[in-house]
Design a protein around this motif. Structure first.
Motif, PDB file in Angstrom:
ATOM      1  N   ARG A   1       0.848  -1.194   0.000  1.00 54.54           N
ATOM      2  CA  ARG A   1       0.000   0.000   0.000  1.00 54.54           C
ATOM      3  C   ARG A   1       0.884   1.243   0.000  1.00 54.54           C
ATOM      4  O   ARG A   1       0.616   2.229  -0.715  1.00 54.54           O
ATOM      5  CB  ARG A   1      -0.899  -0.026   1.256  1.00 54.54           C
ATOM      6  CG  ARG A   1      -2.116   0.857   1.037  1.00 54.54           C
ATOM      7  CD  ARG A   1      -3.097   0.760   2.203  1.00 54.54           C
ATOM      8  NE  ARG A   1      -2.519   1.037   3.469  1.00 54.54           N
ATOM      9  CZ  ARG A   1      -2.597   0.238   4.505  1.00 54.54           C
ATOM     10  NH1 ARG A   1      -3.218  -0.916   4.394  1.00 54.54           N
ATOM     11  NH2 ARG A   1      -2.064   0.596   5.644  1.00 54.54           N
ATOM     12  N   GLN A   2       1.945   1.173   0.791  1.00 55.75           N
ATOM     13  CA  GLN A   2       2.850   2.327   0.852  1.00 55.75           C
ATOM     14  C   GLN A   2       3.436   2.626  -0.541  1.00 55.75           C
ATOM     15  O   GLN A   2       3.538   3.779  -0.972  1.00 55.75           O
ATOM     16  CB  GLN A   2       3.998   2.023   1.834  1.00 55.75           C
ATOM     17  CG  GLN A   2       3.610   2.307   3.259  1.00 55.75           C
ATOM     18  CD  GLN A   2       4.717   1.942   4.234  1.00 55.75           C
ATOM     19  OE1 GLN A   2       5.704   1.308   3.857  1.00 55.75           O
ATOM     20  NE2 GLN A   2       4.560   2.395   5.470  1.00 55.75           N
ATOM     21  N   ARG A   3       3.772   1.523  -1.241  1.00 57.11           N
ATOM     22  CA  ARG A   3       4.383   1.707  -2.573  1.00 57.11           C
ATOM     23  C   ARG A   3       3.371   2.354  -3.523  1.00 57.11           C
ATOM     24  O   ARG A   3       3.668   3.282  -4.274  1.00 57.11           O
ATOM     25  CB  ARG A   3       4.846   0.349  -3.136  1.00 57.11           C
ATOM     26  CG  ARG A   3       5.882   0.496  -4.255  1.00 57.11           C
ATOM     27  CD  ARG A   3       6.239  -0.834  -4.851  1.00 57.11           C
ATOM     28  NE  ARG A   3       5.092  -1.432  -5.496  1.00 57.11           N
ATOM     29  CZ  ARG A   3       5.072  -2.712  -5.889  1.00 57.11           C
ATOM     30  NH1 ARG A   3       6.100  -3.502  -5.642  1.00 57.11           N
ATOM     31  NH2 ARG A   3       4.023  -3.192  -6.523  1.00 57.11           N
ATOM     32  N   GLU A   4       2.118   1.846  -3.424  1.00 60.08           N
ATOM     33  CA  GLU A   4       1.100   2.416  -4.322  1.00 60.08           C
ATOM     34  C   GLU A   4       0.928   3.914  -4.058  1.00 60.08           C
ATOM     35  O   GLU A   4       0.807   4.749  -4.989  1.00 60.08           O
ATOM     36  CB  GLU A   4      -0.234   1.683  -4.082  1.00 60.08           C
ATOM     37  CG  GLU A   4      -0.358   0.467  -4.982  1.00 60.08           C
ATOM     38  CD  GLU A   4      -1.555  -0.390  -4.625  1.00 60.08           C
ATOM     39  OE1 GLU A   4      -2.393   0.036  -3.780  1.00 60.08           O
ATOM     40  OE2 GLU A   4      -1.664  -1.499  -5.184  1.00 60.08           O
TER      41      GLU A   4
ATOM     42  N   MET B   5      12.424  12.764  -2.916  1.00 60.68           N
ATOM     43  CA  MET B   5      11.504  11.923  -2.210  1.00 60.68           C
ATOM     44  C   MET B   5      11.277  10.627  -2.956  1.00 60.68           C
ATOM     45  O   MET B   5      11.241   9.534  -2.377  1.00 60.68           O
ATOM     46  CB  MET B   5      10.143  12.637  -1.989  1.00 60.68           C
ATOM     47  CG  MET B   5      10.114  13.445  -0.735  1.00 60.68           C
ATOM     48  SD  MET B   5       8.611  14.456  -0.663  1.00 60.68           S
ATOM     49  CE  MET B   5       7.425  13.232  -0.241  1.00 60.68           C
ATOM     50  N   LEU B   6      11.148  10.737  -4.234  1.00 60.90           N
ATOM     51  CA  LEU B   6      10.902   9.572  -5.070  1.00 60.90           C
ATOM     52  C   LEU B   6      12.080   8.616  -4.981  1.00 60.90           C
ATOM     53  O   LEU B   6      11.908   7.400  -4.820  1.00 60.90           O
ATOM     54  CB  LEU B   6      10.659  10.008  -6.534  1.00 60.90           C
ATOM     55  CG  LEU B   6      10.247   8.909  -7.494  1.00 60.90           C
ATOM     56  CD1 LEU B   6       8.867   8.316  -7.100  1.00 60.90           C
ATOM     57  CD2 LEU B   6      10.193   9.426  -8.948  1.00 60.90           C
ATOM     58  N   GLU B   7      13.235   9.231  -4.977  1.00 60.54           N
ATOM     59  CA  GLU B   7      14.440   8.413  -4.879  1.00 60.54           C
ATOM     60  C   GLU B   7      14.451   7.626  -3.577  1.00 60.54           C
ATOM     61  O   GLU B   7      14.677   6.413  -3.539  1.00 60.54           O
ATOM     62  CB  GLU B   7      15.676   9.300  -4.971  1.00 60.54           C
ATOM     63  CG  GLU B   7      16.243   9.388  -6.345  1.00 60.54           C
ATOM     64  CD  GLU B   7      17.299  10.504  -6.460  1.00 60.54           C
ATOM     65  OE1 GLU B   7      17.989  10.767  -5.426  1.00 60.54           O
ATOM     66  OE2 GLU B   7      17.411  11.092  -7.553  1.00 60.54           O
TER      67      GLU B   7
ATOM     68  N   THR C 216      12.031   4.840  -3.556  1.00 62.16           N
ATOM     69  CA  THR C 216      12.476   3.752  -4.394  1.00 62.16           C
ATOM     70  C   THR C 216      13.464   2.905  -3.638  1.00 62.16           C
ATOM     71  O   THR C 216      13.427   1.671  -3.633  1.00 62.16           O
ATOM     72  CB  THR C 216      13.117   4.282  -5.693  1.00 62.16           C
ATOM     73  OG1 THR C 216      12.315   5.331  -6.180  1.00 62.16           O
ATOM     74  CG2 THR C 216      13.245   3.188  -6.745  1.00 62.16           C
ATOM     75  N   GLU C 217      14.310   3.629  -2.933  1.00 58.37           N
ATOM     76  CA  GLU C 217      15.329   2.952  -2.143  1.00 58.37           C
ATOM     77  C   GLU C 217      14.668   2.044  -1.108  1.00 58.37           C
ATOM     78  O   GLU C 217      15.019   0.874  -0.894  1.00 58.37           O
ATOM     79  CB  GLU C 217      16.228   4.003  -1.463  1.00 58.37           C
ATOM     80  CG  GLU C 217      17.268   3.448  -0.520  1.00 58.37           C
ATOM     81  CD  GLU C 217      18.299   2.550  -1.213  1.00 58.37           C
ATOM     82  OE1 GLU C 217      18.539   2.679  -2.420  1.00 58.37           O
ATOM     83  OE2 GLU C 217      18.838   1.664  -0.502  1.00 58.37           O
TER      84      GLU C 217
ATOM     85  N   ARG D  94      14.740  -2.086  -0.489  1.00 60.77           N
ATOM     86  CA  ARG D  94      15.162  -2.751   0.743  1.00 60.77           C
ATOM     87  C   ARG D  94      14.104  -3.723   1.247  1.00 60.77           C
ATOM     88  O   ARG D  94      14.365  -4.821   1.722  1.00 60.77           O
ATOM     89  CB  ARG D  94      15.473  -1.706   1.813  1.00 60.77           C
ATOM     90  CG  ARG D  94      16.972  -1.673   2.116  1.00 60.77           C
ATOM     91  CD  ARG D  94      17.229  -0.695   3.238  1.00 60.77           C
ATOM     92  NE  ARG D  94      17.146   0.648   2.717  1.00 60.77           N
ATOM     93  CZ  ARG D  94      16.925   1.703   3.464  1.00 60.77           C
ATOM     94  NH1 ARG D  94      16.636   1.550   4.757  1.00 60.77           N
ATOM     95  NH2 ARG D  94      16.936   2.896   2.943  1.00 60.77           N
ATOM     96  N   LEU D  95      12.906  -3.345   1.135  1.00 60.53           N
ATOM     97  CA  LEU D  95      11.798  -4.194   1.566  1.00 60.53           C
ATOM     98  C   LEU D  95      11.761  -5.481   0.770  1.00 60.53           C
ATOM     99  O   LEU D  95      11.578  -6.565   1.336  1.00 60.53           O
ATOM    100  CB  LEU D  95      10.467  -3.454   1.410  1.00 60.53           C
ATOM    101  CG  LEU D  95      10.080  -2.571   2.599  1.00 60.53           C
ATOM    102  CD1 LEU D  95       8.869  -1.730   2.240  1.00 60.53           C
ATOM    103  CD2 LEU D  95       9.813  -3.406   3.839  1.00 60.53           C
ATOM    104  N   ILE D  96      11.973  -5.323  -0.506  1.00 65.05           N
ATOM    105  CA  ILE D  96      11.974  -6.525  -1.353  1.00 65.05           C
ATOM    106  C   ILE D  96      13.077  -7.449  -0.936  1.00 65.05           C
ATOM    107  O   ILE D  96      12.894  -8.655  -0.794  1.00 65.05           O
ATOM    108  CB  ILE D  96      12.089  -6.113  -2.841  1.00 65.05           C
ATOM    109  CG1 ILE D  96      10.767  -5.509  -3.283  1.00 65.05           C
ATOM    110  CG2 ILE D  96      12.424  -7.314  -3.754  1.00 65.05           C
ATOM    111  CD1 ILE D  96      10.876  -4.651  -4.535  1.00 65.05           C
ATOM    112  N   GLU D  97      14.173  -6.834  -0.580  1.00 67.82           N
ATOM    113  CA  GLU D  97      15.319  -7.622  -0.112  1.00 67.82           C
ATOM    114  C   GLU D  97      14.931  -8.399   1.147  1.00 67.82           C
ATOM    115  O   GLU D  97      15.169  -9.599   1.312  1.00 67.82           O
ATOM    116  CB  GLU D  97      16.493  -6.686   0.189  1.00 67.82           C
ATOM    117  CG  GLU D  97      17.623  -6.752  -0.842  1.00 67.82           C
ATOM    118  CD  GLU D  97      18.683  -5.667  -0.590  1.00 67.82           C
ATOM    119  OE1 GLU D  97      18.981  -5.430   0.632  1.00 67.82           O
ATOM    120  OE2 GLU D  97      19.175  -5.073  -1.571  1.00 67.82           O
TER     121      GLU D  97
END
Lengths: 898, 156
Positions: free
Chosen positions: A104-107, A179-181, A184-185, A189-192
């Motif tokens: 949700r945060q990503r969206e 902010m976008l950067e 993205t970062e 990390r979350l995916i990791e």
């Protein structure tokens, strides 16, 4: 692991000290090293668990198998798996939730970026911006596309913001890009992290480790709980062979138990029972509990509460049992002790109450008996007085009616006396006071006499007979009084209930009866059986049992018809039993009854007649020995002319000659004493004896000067009844000869009137004494003082002098002294010396009787001056205390006028 | 009539009982009564009149003897007391007899005052008894006149 020693464990259970289930001293030395310390207050659980682990003994190969194959085993595993799965599920859910949040945060971030890009795009149409966003142009395009598709409202926003300045928008675009950067970062990390998490999840997937841990914990817990408990647990298969056992008996090794049945391991009581119980549970398929006491060589007597439950496999087939036993020996023992105590208590209480009741009843009975005896005794004395007085009254002049009334009175009085004597006899026997006397007597005489006495009062047409077998000893030793009492009782009873035919006594010697104890037996004793038979009304069989009970008669009807107290037979029975014999009865209604009593006697030597002190010695004339009498074995008394009897036997002729002579006399047998040979033999006053029936016997005896007729009247029961009966008879007889009686009476008075001198100075005393004398049928002379007394004694031959002590002129003591002096010396010198004026005219008469001692009775006022010692010292024979009463006077006269 | 007799008899009985209870008479009086029969119907009365005559005489004698102040012949008094004691004992005059016993002791002790006092008591006592017995005889007479029988009184 093999053969650990179960240690002595003392547990605090309630307040008692519990001894170990297994004894301390079993097991080998080697086992001891595994001994567990007694649990201390602060216990290291881990350590405990470790030790406890060692305590388990099981077939390790079979156990997992068991766990796998049985319901219980599989359910445990299932539980563990389920628990693990639940934990994993939980972890997955948590991860998923986190993932969702991240998505949700990503969206949000994308949406924001799109907005920024649009704004940016709208503002910087210039291409310089494009290279910067080169990388994102693709995204930009895509977002823009999206925006066209979805976000209509954002277009409007964009339009609203066209009013701002270009510089402002540039700055904003720059910060947004930063902010976008960052976003993205973060996403990267979350995916990791997610990838990492997935990796670790894979490594946790094996539950075995955890299961093992849990199992260990459970086992440790069980050991911790159970290590000191007096509990044995085990599992046995279908054939009841042990597969697993916990807390086994310490001296048994693993191989001794596993694979074996109870019966194979243990021997003794309870083993079979427990085996059967287990089998039963196995068969029924229902868990149950039972208390079983074992009696084995191994551990002695122990009681276990055993719980057995069947074990099923997954296919619901029985594969064995689980078994748990708790030692409850002490509890059981205690419980049993309590129960026993309670039982004992109850029994004791019951016994106590029973005893109290018995004691109470006994006491009551004793008291009642004592009271009856006392009362009887108390009644007897005054009653004797009444009867005695009535007898005296009967000697006075009475008219016919009065005499009849008096006779009824006397006979009733006699009856009551008899009853009271009976009661006293009974209570004597019952209280053990009655003493038996051992006197020599001749059984033949006793029988004869009893029959004679009975015949004397016989008023029925009956034959009385006596039959004594030859072998019966002539002289035996026994309590003749009691035996006569029994015989008389039985005979009078027989006569009472017999209206025709005969009544008799039969004596024979028998061998020792069975009821006699051996110690009674000795060579000099003989058992004599005595039958008293009659041809009377008989006794119905149903009345026989209560015949010998007190106050019982065969029926109330009989009691009315025949009278009586119902005590006679009871007394007979008690007397017979007291003498060591037995009284029985046989009877047939309307044919007659036979009372039989068997008694032991000692045989006496018959030659010592001299000290033959039995009761009859005075009745048998010793001066005229009658050899027939002692050996004759048959007597008969037949009725003759109504109330008169005669003797039928040839023997009787000699003995009863006077009686036969009397039969010719107009007045016949009147008094019971007629049957007494000594009284009548050779006596000329036969006719007077009849009149004597009205008189006090001793008095009449005195009057007739009958020296050896020293008979005590009314002592024996039969003489009571006979005198009673004779009195009744007499009332009829006297009617025919009242004149004659009168004549003889006066005649008697004249010839035998004793001469009495009263020495008394007090006129009133004289008057009273004179009146009393008159009442007693005597007259007397009076002297007013000692001097007059001496003169009177000198002149007249007196039979008795009643002397006052304290008198004027000369007192009684001095007068007596002088009279005694005269008796000794034959002259009145002493009296003359004392100044007595002796008239010598009739001195000859005095000399005649000087040899006899004149009875002088003092009359004292019971004062010190007139002590009895002084009376005796002065030659007086006895004394009467003043005031003189009729009774005292009578006794005195009886004593001295014989 | 019968009721009257019964009442008299009851009265008589109670009266006799009271005489015994108050100690005027004792068992010897019963004895005396028992000696009275048809042969001597007035025996009791005869004996008692003799007794009371005796009392008068003896008390008189004693009073005279005790009047001789200083020369009292205690022996004579004693002989009289003895006589009275014997008589009273014979008729069952209990109180008189009891007094006589005391009197005799006082006499032997030559206790003049005691003797005088005792004599007075005896005098009173025998007169009281006489009056009581007079009443008794009157009652007896009444009973007989009313056609009844004088009842035997059992004092026990």
């Amino acid at each position: 692991m093999v053969c650990e020693m179960e240690t002595d464990q003392i547990e605090e259970m309630d307040v008692e000290v519990l001894s170990s289930m297994w004894p301390d001293d079993v097991g080998t030395q080697a086992d001891n090293q595994f001994n567990v310390e007694k649990p201390a207050g602060d216990l290291d659980t881990l350590k405990e668990v470790d030790i406890a682990e060692k305590r388990t003994m099981a077939d390790l190969k079979r156990l997992p198998e068991l766990l796998n194959t049985t319901d219980q085993g599989s359910s445990q595993l299932t539980n563990l798996v389920r628990q693990w799965e639940y934990m994993q599920d939980h972890a997955v859910r948590l991860l998923r939730e986190e993932l969702k949040i991240l998505t949700r945060q990503r969206e949000e971030a994308e949406a924001k970026e799109l907005k920024i890009i649009e704004e940016h795009n709208f503002e910087t149409e210039e291409p310089e911006n494009v290279p910067v966003l080169d990388e994102t142009s693709h995204l930009f395009r895509r977002f823009r596309q999206k925006k066209r598709d979805e976000l209509v409202d954002s277009k409007r926003v964009v339009i609203d913001e066209e009013f701002d300045t270009v510089a402002y928008w540039k700055q904003k675009a720059l910060s947004l890009e930063k902010m976008l950067e960052a976003s993205t970062e973060r996403e990267r990390r979350l995916i990791e992290k997610l990838n990492e998490s997935l990796k670790t999840m894979e490594s946790h997937s094996a539950p075995v480790e955890e299961l093992t841990q849990n199992l260990k914990r459970a086992e440790g817990f069980l050991h911790f709980i159970l290590q000191n408990a007096p509990i044995v647990m085990g599992h046995q298969d279908k054939d009841l062979r042990y597969l697993f056992i916990y807390n086994k008996f310490p001296s048994l090794r693993e191989q001794d138990i596993l694979g074996k049945t109870d019966v194979e391991i243990f021997h003794g009581g309870g083993v079979k029972e427990s085996e059967d119980f287990k089998r039963e549970v196995l068969e029924k398929g229902k868990a149950s509990k039972r208390e079983i006491t074992f009696e084995t060589e191994l551990f002695g007597s122990k009681t276990f509460l055993i719980y057995v439950e069947p074990v099923y496999n997954k296919a619901r087939e029985k594969i064995g049992i689980n078994y748990m036993g708790m030692e409850v020996t002490d509890q059981v023992r205690k419980r049993e002790k309590m129960a026993k105590l309670r039982e004992d208590n109850a029994v004791r209480k019951a016994m106590e109450s029973e005893l109290t009741k018995t004691i109470h009843i006994t006491e009551e009975t004793m008291r009642a008996k004592q009271m009856l005896a006392t009362m009887s005794h108390e009644i007897r004395s005054p009653l004797s007085g009444v009867v005695g007085m009535a007898e005296i009254l009967s000697t006075t002049k009475l008219d016919k009616e009065q005499r009849q009334l008096l006779n009824v009175m006397i006979s009733s009085g006699d009856l009551v006396l008899q009853l009271i004597n009976d009661i006293l006899d009974l209570s004597k026997v019952e209280s053990g006071v009655m003493k038996l006397e051992a006197t020599k007597f001749r059984p033949r005489e006793v029988v004869k006499h009893v029959l004679q006495t009975a015949a004397a009062s016989l008023k029925k047409d009956l034959t009385l007979e006596g039959n004594i077998a030859d072998e019966v000893p002539i002289l035996v030793v026994g309590d003749v009084l009691r035996i006569r009492q029994i015989l008389t009782n039985l005979i009078s009873n027989a006569i009472k209930f017999t209206h025709r035919g005969k009544v008799g006594i039969k004596l024979k010697v028998i061998s020792q009866p069975s009821f006699a104890s051996d110690k009674e037996q000795n060579e000099t004793s003989v058992w004599i059986c005595c039958d008293v038979y009659d041809t009377g009304i008989g006794i119905p069989e149903n009345a026989l049992p209560c015949l010998f009970k007190k106050y019982m008669q065969a029926s109330a009807d009989h009691a009315r018809k025949y009278g009586g107290t119902g005590l006679g037979l009871a007394i007979c029975k008690q007397l017979v039993e007291l003498m060591g014999g037995q009284l029985t009865v046989t009877s047939q209604v309307n044919l007659g009854s036979t009372f039989t009593f068997i008694l032991p006697y000692k045989v006496a030597t018959s030659d010592d007649h001299s000290d033959d002190q039995d009761e009859f010695s005075d009745m048998v004339d010793h001066h005229q020995p009658e050899p027939d009498d002692t050996t004759e074995g048959y007597f008969q008394f037949k009725p003759l002319l109504g109330s008169i009897y005669s003797n039928g036997g040839p023997v009787m002729g000699n003995n009863f000659l006077p009686h036969k002579a009397m039969l010719t006399s107009p007045i016949k047998l009147i008094n019971g004493s007629v049957a007494d040979p000594s009284n009548s033999s050779g006596q000329s006053q036969t006719v007077q004896v009849e009149n004597g029936g009205y008189m006090d016997e001793s008095e009449s005896a005195h009057q007739y000067g009958n020296g050896n007729g020293h008979r005590c009247p009314s002592k024996e029961s039969e003489s009571c009844s006979s005198s009673q009966a004779s009195s009744e008879m007499e009332s009829e007889l006297t009617v025919s000869s009242p004149r004659e009686e009168e004549k003889t009476e006066t005649e008697v008075k004249e010839t035998s009137q004793p001469k009495i001198l009263l020495v008394e100075d007090n006129k009133i005393n004289i008057m009273v004494a004179k009146s009393m004398m008159k009442q007693l049928g005597y007259t007397m002379d009076i002297a007013n003082n000692g001097v007059e007394a001496i003169n009177a004694v000198k002149d007249t031959s007196y039979d008795l002098v009643l002397m006052d002590v304290c008198m004027p002129v000369m007192d009684g003591l001095k007068a007596t002294r002088l009279i005694r002096s005269y008796e000794e010396s034959g002259n009145w010198d002493a009296a003359i010396e004392a100044g007595v004026d002796i008239k010598t005219s009739e001195s000859e008469q005095g000399c005649e009787r000087s040899t006899d001692r004149l009875p002088i009775v003092a009359m004292t006022a019971n004062t010190l001056a007139e002590s009895s010692e002084e009376c005796y010292a002065n030659g007086m024979d006895s004394f009467i205390s003043k005031p003189v009463t009729l009774q005292k006077l009578k006794e005195c006269l009886q004593q001295y006028l014989q | 009539m019968d009721a009257h007799v019964a009442q008299l008899q009851m009265q008589y009985r109670n009266y006799i009982l009271s005489l015994y209870q108050q100690g005027f008479l004792d068992d010897q009086f019963t004895e005396l009564k028992s000696l009275q029969d048809d042969g001597s119907p007035d025996f009791v009365a005869e004996v008692l009149s003799l007794f009371f005559d005796d009392c008068v005489k003896l008390v008189g004698n004693m009073a005279r003897a005790l009047d001789q102040i200083g020369t009292v012949d205690f022996c004579q008094v004693g002989a009289n007391v003895h006589q009275l004691k014997g008589s009273s004992s014979s008729v069952g005059a209990k109180r008189v007899k009891g007094l006589c016993i005391n009197f005799k002791e006082l006499c032997e002790a030559k206790n003049y005052e005691g003797c005088v006092r005792c004599l007075q008591q005896v005098d009173i006592e025998y007169k009281t008894l006489k009056a009581k017995l007079q009443d008794m005889f009157n009652l007896e007479k009444q009973i007989v006149q009313a056609g009844g029988i004088v009842p035997q009184v059992d004092i026990n």
